[in-house]
Design a protein around this motif. Structure first.
Motif, mmCIF file in Angstrom:
data_model
loop_
_atom_site.group_PDB
_atom_site.id
_atom_site.type_symbol
_atom_site.label_atom_id
_atom_site.label_comp_id
_atom_site.label_asym_id
_atom_site.label_seq_id
_atom_site.Cartn_x
_atom_site.Cartn_y
_atom_site.Cartn_z
ATOM 1 N N VAL A 142 -13.758 1.425 -36.700
ATOM 2 C CA VAL A 142 -13.887 2.403 -35.621
ATOM 3 C C VAL A 142 -13.064 3.656 -35.898
ATOM 4 C CG1 VAL A 142 -13.503 2.800 -33.158
ATOM 5 C CG2 VAL A 142 -14.312 0.568 -33.938
ATOM 6 N N GLU A 143 -11.834 3.481 -36.336
ATOM 7 C CA GLU A 143 -10.914 4.603 -36.442
ATOM 8 C C GLU A 143 -11.159 5.481 -37.657
ATOM 9 O OE1 GLU A 143 -9.053 1.030 -38.498
ATOM 10 O OE2 GLU A 143 -10.254 1.460 -36.708
ATOM 11 N N HIS A 144 -12.050 5.084 -38.562
ATOM 12 C CA HIS A 144 -12.214 5.801 -39.831
ATOM 13 C C HIS A 144 -13.386 6.778 -39.803
ATOM 14 C CE1 HIS A 144 -9.912 2.457 -42.205
ATOM 15 N NE2 HIS A 144 -9.120 3.245 -41.503
ATOM 16 N N PHE A 145 -13.587 7.465 -38.698
ATOM 17 C CA PHE A 145 -14.706 8.410 -38.638
ATOM 18 C C PHE A 145 -14.492 9.589 -39.587
ATOM 19 C CE2 PHE A 145 -11.703 9.614 -35.344
ATOM 20 C CZ PHE A 145 -11.601 10.992 -35.468
ATOM 21 N N TYR A 168 -20.987 4.998 -37.825
ATOM 22 C CA TYR A 168 -20.317 5.704 -36.732
ATOM 23 C C TYR A 168 -20.342 4.824 -35.484
ATOM 24 C CZ TYR A 168 -20.084 10.017 -39.428
ATOM 25 O OH TYR A 168 -19.786 10.961 -40.377
ATOM 26 N N ARG A 169 -19.203 4.720 -34.817
ATOM 27 C CA ARG A 169 -19.053 3.838 -33.663
ATOM 28 C C ARG A 169 -18.952 4.671 -32.376
ATOM 29 N NH1 ARG A 169 -17.383 -0.972 -36.296
ATOM 30 N NH2 ARG A 169 -18.086 -0.731 -38.447
ATOM 31 N N GLN A 201 -23.857 7.531 -25.294
ATOM 32 C CA GLN A 201 -24.108 8.448 -26.405
ATOM 33 C C GLN A 201 -23.204 9.670 -26.359
ATOM 34 O OE1 GLN A 201 -28.352 9.091 -26.224
ATOM 35 N NE2 GLN A 201 -28.760 6.907 -26.486
ATOM 36 N N GLU A 202 -22.663 9.976 -25.189
ATOM 37 C CA GLU A 202 -21.679 11.052 -25.123
ATOM 38 C C GLU A 202 -20.408 10.691 -25.882
ATOM 39 O OE1 GLU A 202 -21.041 11.693 -21.004
ATOM 40 O OE2 GLU A 202 -23.014 12.613 -20.647
ATOM 41 N N CYS A 203 -20.160 9.401 -26.047
ATOM 42 C CA CYS A 203 -18.982 8.929 -26.786
ATOM 43 C C CYS A 203 -19.331 8.505 -28.201
ATOM 44 C CB CYS A 203 -18.332 7.758 -26.046
ATOM 45 S SG CYS A 203 -17.810 8.133 -24.367
ATOM 46 N N ASP A 204 -20.577 8.738 -28.605
ATOM 47 C CA ASP A 204 -21.002 8.339 -29.949
ATOM 48 C C ASP A 204 -20.337 9.232 -30.986
ATOM 49 O OD1 ASP A 204 -23.069 6.888 -31.754
ATOM 50 O OD2 ASP A 204 -23.329 9.015 -32.205
ATOM 51 N N GLN A 205 -19.693 8.631 -31.967
ATOM 52 C CA GLN A 205 -18.932 9.396 -32.953
ATOM 53 C C GLN A 205 -19.818 10.351 -33.756
ATOM 54 O OE1 GLN A 205 -16.819 6.527 -35.323
ATOM 55 N NE2 GLN A 205 -15.175 6.272 -33.816
ATOM 56 N N LEU A 206 -21.021 9.902 -34.124
ATOM 57 C CA LEU A 206 -21.898 10.768 -34.911
ATOM 58 C C LEU A 206 -22.300 12.000 -34.104
ATOM 59 C CD1 LEU A 206 -23.546 11.459 -37.374
ATOM 60 C CD2 LEU A 206 -25.340 9.919 -36.573
ATOM 61 N N ASN A 207 -22.630 11.810 -32.838
ATOM 62 C CA ASN A 207 -22.975 12.960 -32.007
ATOM 63 C C ASN A 207 -21.808 13.933 -31.907
ATOM 64 O OD1 ASN A 207 -25.507 11.898 -31.563
ATOM 65 N ND2 ASN A 207 -24.968 10.964 -29.591
ATOM 66 N N VAL A 208 -20.601 13.403 -31.747
ATOM 67 C CA VAL A 208 -19.414 14.260 -31.634
ATOM 68 C C VAL A 208 -19.176 15.011 -32.944
ATOM 69 C CG1 VAL A 208 -16.913 14.280 -31.295
ATOM 70 C CG2 VAL A 208 -18.359 12.807 -29.858
ATOM 71 N N VAL A 211 -17.095 -3.886 -30.736
ATOM 72 C CA VAL A 211 -17.733 -3.088 -29.690
ATOM 73 C C VAL A 211 -19.131 -2.704 -30.155
ATOM 74 C CG1 VAL A 211 -17.603 -0.964 -28.336
ATOM 75 C CG2 VAL A 211 -15.510 -2.204 -28.941
ATOM 76 N N PRO A 212 -20.171 -2.919 -29.346
ATOM 77 C CA PRO A 212 -21.529 -2.524 -29.758
ATOM 78 C C PRO A 212 -21.585 -1.040 -30.116
ATOM 79 C CG PRO A 212 -21.623 -3.913 -27.815
ATOM 80 C CD PRO A 212 -20.168 -3.609 -28.042
ATOM 81 N N ALA A 213 -22.422 -0.707 -31.097
ATOM 82 C CA ALA A 213 -22.519 0.685 -31.544
ATOM 83 C C ALA A 213 -23.854 0.916 -32.231
ATOM 84 C CB ALA A 213 -21.366 1.031 -32.486
ATOM 85 N N TRP A 214 -24.263 2.186 -32.250
ATOM 86 C CA TRP A 214 -25.463 2.588 -32.985
ATOM 87 C C TRP A 214 -25.052 2.959 -34.410
ATOM 88 C CZ3 TRP A 214 -25.061 4.336 -27.773
ATOM 89 C CH2 TRP A 214 -26.059 3.869 -26.912
ATOM 90 N N CYS A 215 -24.819 1.966 -35.223
ATOM 91 C CA CYS A 215 -24.409 2.214 -36.614
ATOM 92 C C CYS A 215 -25.580 2.667 -37.475
ATOM 93 C CB CYS A 215 -23.788 0.951 -37.224
ATOM 94 S SG CYS A 215 -22.197 0.491 -36.504
#
Length: 988
Positions: free
Chosen positions: A468-471, A511-512, A534-541, A580-584
């Motif tokens: 998670v932390e390695h975005f 991306y988590r 999706q507002e918290c999705d790392q890829l979107n950010v 944690v579930p995520a759209w990887c």
């Protein structure tokens, strides 16, 4: 070898190999037999029987039905330069399909070159003469424009340029097409001396097999002109702070322009008068002999006028593309699935056949085909998945296999509807490992590029850094793949990802969510509040903040997260880690004319802890209108003829002097200038070598682009890049080289321009010998260059002394006594020993580039009490330091003895005791450190096999003259040598 068979002379050439059948290897003897001009490939089941019975047990006629293709290659985990076996698949008339494996040596290469030549001759016999030679081999594609001969005028004579033979056979007729050439030292292509027509050579290189099931790779045959311009390898993840890729430039050439019609004949200049006043018309043989007198470099940097003219025509056609193409829509199905090392358990039709209409192209990616990706070299599981995919393709259409590319556990496979197979051309692949040292292939990307009709496509499948932390590491992986992945086509410069009309990027991007409470996320999923997640999705950010995938688009996500599930169920992860579930798993794209029809997951498939994802696109593809294309082509030729007769090319440069300030190891610097065509005719430019040089620049310098075309009043931006890598740092450290060079910019039919390159280099402990480092009590930047040279000479004398010198060093005064190990090695190892023994995935996760550069600067300028950066960055700095040593820890002269002693621990210890003092001390120090790390393997996930594999590639390196001869057995022996010390210790 020749035999007399009746009254006919039989010529025979042989090579030994093995047939792969049902997982077993059986010895075979291959024979190329010629009888009265006809060729047969003989396969002898028992090679020993050739002495008593030279008649083969299987004879395959070499004709239009004969096909010889190479198996899809596999990229290894660590990018070792090795001689891998050559695997080929043979198909022929009245013969079963054979899969053969041969040693990739000069004998095998020569044998298959002759087989290829025989196939070419057999096909040529059955083709009608005097047909136009196509540039691209695919049927129903426009023929290649064979440029008319250009007349070179001198003060006293008029010399006609060599004219292609009118008897050149057509490759666009007949029943057979010519397959791709292999990339193993051109083993399966015709010798250059036997290909008189450049268009014929190109057609041979870019053809497709009729059955299309296995395409040979062309990309390893690097574009020779570009090789002359940019000989170095792409910088690794650890070697450069690489800037993100540039957007496509207006005049950058992408070879998707269709081949043009034949040029109209132009009036030939008269032949030269002979000594007696008669006309002398040189024969093809004389022309070829004359051409061979020029060096390969000169031929590469100064292509014949006809090829330069053809290049200008292609460039002009690409500029006027809108005038002769129509946009037709085609359906592309793309899919991604992390199978987590599992084998296929059920049909994949719920994933691949979820639409009523069949797609035109399939592009499918999968990851972690291996459960032990660091050591996985077997391709059996890859084949299982490829076969499972083939069985599950849409039943309403037939598909041909375009290409498969694999890097350790990552795989990408592309299929095309059989109706369109003749419109696929210029296929190439690329791989990039983004693991430790930029070589470990457990993370990275693979790509396939091709041209469909007249639109260029690039499909990339990637597996980015986990956790998670390695975005930020994921962002770095993305940038590395963009910067380092290139596709090589014969006679074209390397193409980057962004130099394509359409790019589709898929994969386990990892991306988590910036939400760390699994129960809260699962609650929002149950309430179908996906947009809030999706507002918290790392890829979107990251996309919104322009950190990664900035110019890519993604469709609306209407499915629940695809990670992480309990395998074989639809339950969220119930393990102790409770991810944690995520759209990887994602699919993105860039380019015009792309419309996403569907974006979905497929919950029916439960093999893995991920769910497969697919996206269906309708893509507007440029299809050439033949009549309009002919009109545009003829107009270009007429205009070019007029301009060539009336105008000479001319350029203006915005600057010609460049200074690079404070150049550092592994830190990229760039300067730019503008080039404008201020003449009235199109021009072709290229950087050329200076006299007595084989490259146009020194290895630390590169021009991008290194050649190209400019229309009148067109301006192009040229970048000059300076990068000091492990291959160039030693000479700069020692003062034998400096940041100084002259570039020669050559203008076809015009003058040369000279660019001055200067700079100052800051010495680095990276790339400095162990002996010199041991003699440096201060940081290297505080030591004058003259003193560094003296230290290098003294360290060389140390290597020549006997073991008594070690005692002398110990008894000498403190002031002159060298350090037992370099302070830089001690600082890095001590940091890891005191702070990173329990670091998860130590030596398996790459460091951050900025931190790595800070560590390098810190060691070069000071003796720090604390090393800056995270543990992974410090670990990678240690690996880079060892990799950059001009002489490895186990010296080159002891390399062969090291391999021979690997089976005996006593001999291994004896060999280490014979190392020079500094090398011996560093080796024992590193082995003791690794043994300590292995005590915490339950925390750091470091195994003895992994440590030995990684450090053997750094400590025991083959001498430069043996690198190309290194085998898998040699690598294993080096690993065994290290394993002996890790498992048994060092008694001395």
């Amino acid at each position: 070898m020749s035999l007399i068979a009746g009254d006919k002379l039989v010529k025979r050439q042989t090579v030994k190999g093995q047939e792969l059948r049902d997982g077993h290897k059986e010895p075979r003897l291959l024979s190329l037999i010629e009888r009265s001009g006809d060729y047969v490939l003989g396969v002898l089941a028992n090679p020993d029987a050739v002495v008593t019975s030279p008649v083969p047990q299987l004879s395959i006629p070499i004709n239009s039905h004969f096909h010889l293709v190479r198996e899809a290659e596999e990229a290894l985990l660590i990018d070792f330069p090795i001689n891998s076996p050559l695997r080929v698949r043979v198909q022929g008339e009245r013969a079963p399909e054979l899969l053969l494996e041969l040693v990739d040596d000069e004998r095998s290469q020569a044998f298959f070159a002759q087989v290829k030549k025989a196939k070419h001759q057999a096909v040529s016999k059955n083709l009608p003469p005097r047909k136009m030679v196509p540039l691209v081999p695919a049927p129903h594609v426009r023929p290649l424009p064979v440029a008319s001969p250009r007349v070179t005028q001198t003060a006293s004579t008029v010399v006609p340029a060599p004219k292609p033979s009118s008897a050149a056979p057509s490759l666009n007729s007949g029943s057979g097409t010519v397959p791709f050439t292999s990339g193993v030292a051109a083993a399966l292509c015709l010798p250059a001396s036997d290909v008189q027509d450049p268009a014929l050579s190109l057609a041979l290189d870019f053809g497709f097999e009729d059955h299309f099931s296995h395409a040979l790779k062309v990309e390893e045959r690097k574009n020779q002109q570009n090789r002359m311009g940019a000989p170095r390898q792409s910088p690794s993840v650890t070697a450069v702070t690489m800037a993100p890729p540039l957007p496509p430039r207006k005049s950058s050439y992408t070879p998707s322009c269709p081949p043009a019609p034949a040029l109209p004949p132009r009036t030939r200049a008269p032949s030269l008068p002979g000594r007696e006043g008669t006309l002398i018309t040189p024969t093809n043989k004389e022309r070829r002999a004359s051409a061979e007198r020029f060096s390969n470099v000169r031929q590469t940097m100064f292509p014949p006028p006809s090829s330069q003219r053809e290049g200008l025509i292609k460039h002009s056609l690409a500029k006027k593309e809108k005038e002769y193409v129509d946009i037709h829509s085609f359906r592309f199905f793309t899919g991604t699935w992390n199978v987590n090392g599992q084998s296929p358990e059920s049909s994949l039709k719920p994933w691949l056949c979820c639409d009523p209409q069949p797609p035109d192209v399939y592009a499918l990616g999968s990851w972690t085909l291996a459960q032990r990706p660091f050591f996985y070299l077997d391709s059996s599981k890859e084949q299982l998945w490829v076969e499972a995919v083939e069985r599950s393709l849409h039943p309403k259409a037939k598909y041909n296999h375009v290409r498969t590319i694999r890097l350790v556990g990552m795989m990408l496979v592309v299929f095309v509807n059989s109706e369109h197979r003749n419109h696929i051309r210029e296929v190439a692949v690329g791989t990039v490992g983004t693991g430790v040292l930029g070589k470990m292939g457990n993370k990275g990307g693979v790509g396939v590029r091709f041209v469909f009709h007249n639109t260029s496509f690039c499909i990339v499948n990637s597996h980015l850094a986990a956790h998670v932390e390695h975005f930020e590491r994921r962002n770095q992986d993305y940038k590395d793949i963009c910067a380092r992945m290139s596709f090589h086509l014969l006679d074209y410069p390397p193409l980057s990802i962004v130099k394509h009309d359409v790019v589709i990027w898929l994969g386990d991007l990892n991306y988590r969510l910036f939400m760390y409470d699994a129960s809260e996320v699962k609650y929002l999923i149950s309430k179908n509040e996906l947009k809030r997640l999706q507002e918290c999705d790392q890829l979107n950010v990251q996309r919104q903040t322009h950190q990664a995938f900035t110019d890519f688009m993604e469709g609306e996500i209407g499915f629940i997260p695809t990670y992480k599930y309990d395998p074989k169920t639809d339950r969220w992860d119930s393990s102790g880690k409770c991810r944690v579930p995520a759209w990887c798993d994602r699919i993105l794209w860039r380019g015009s004319g792309v419309k996403q029809l569907h974006y979905r997951s497929h919950m029916e498939l439960k093999t893995s802890d991920h769910k497969p994802v697919s996206a269906l696109f309708s893509i507007g593809v440029k299809v050439v209108n033949e009549q309009r294309h002919m009109r545009v082509f003829e107009e270009i030729v007429r205009t070019m003829d007029r301009m060539e007769n009336e105008f000479l090319p001319s350029l203006s440069l915005s600057r010609r002097e460049f200074h690079f300030e404070n150049v550092k190891f592994c830190q990229l610097q760039r300067e730019r200038f503008l080039m404008t065509n201020d003449g009235q005719a199109p021009c072709h430019f290229t950087f050329i070598p200076k006299p007595n040089d084989s490259q146009y620049c020194k290895p630390w310098l590169r021009a991008e682009p290194c050649y190209g075309f400019l229309e009148p009043n067109e301006t192009l931006e040229i970048y000059l890049e300076v990068l000091v890598s492990k291959d160039t740092v030693t000479l700069l450290n020692s003062g034998e080289d400096s940041i100084q060079d002259i570039l020669v910019l050559h203008l076809d039919r015009g003058k040369d321009y000279f660019l001055s390159i200067t700079g100052n280099y800051l010495a680095s402990c990276f790339g400095t010998s162990l002996e010199t480092l041991c003699r440096m009590k201060k940081p290297i930047r505080e030591i004058p260059v003259t003193k560094l040279i003296d230290l290098e000479e003294e360290s060389f004398m140390d290597q020549e002394k006997s073991q008594v010198s070690f005692l002398l060093v110990e008894s000498s005064g403190t002031e002159d006594r060298p350090l037992k190990i370099p302070k830089e090695v001690w600082l890095l190892v001590n940091h890891l020993y005191t702070k990173a023994c329990k670091q998860e995935d130590l030596f398996q996760t790459p460091g951050l580039k900025d931190e790595l550069q800070n560590i390098i600067d810190c060691l070069d300028t000071s003796i720090p009490e604390v090393i800056p950066g995270c543990n992974h960055s410090v670990a990678e700095a240690l690996l880079v330091l060892l990799e950059a040593l001009p002489e490895p820890v186990v010296c080159y002269e002891l390399y062969q003895r090291c391999l021979e002693a690997s089976h005996d621990s006593r001999l291994c210890r004896q060999l280490v005791s014979q190392l020079p003092r500094a090398h011996r001390a560093v080796f024992r120090y590193l082995m003791a450190f690794l043994r300590e790390l292995l005590k915490y393997s339950h925390s750091n996930n470091l195994t003895a096999n992994l440590a030995a594999t990684l450090f053997a590639s750094l400590l025991i390196r083959a001498p430069p003259n043996l690198v190309s001869k290194q085998t898998a057995q040699d690598r294993q022996k080096a690993i065994d040598f290290i394993l002996g010390f890790l498992m048994g210790g060092d008694e001395e």
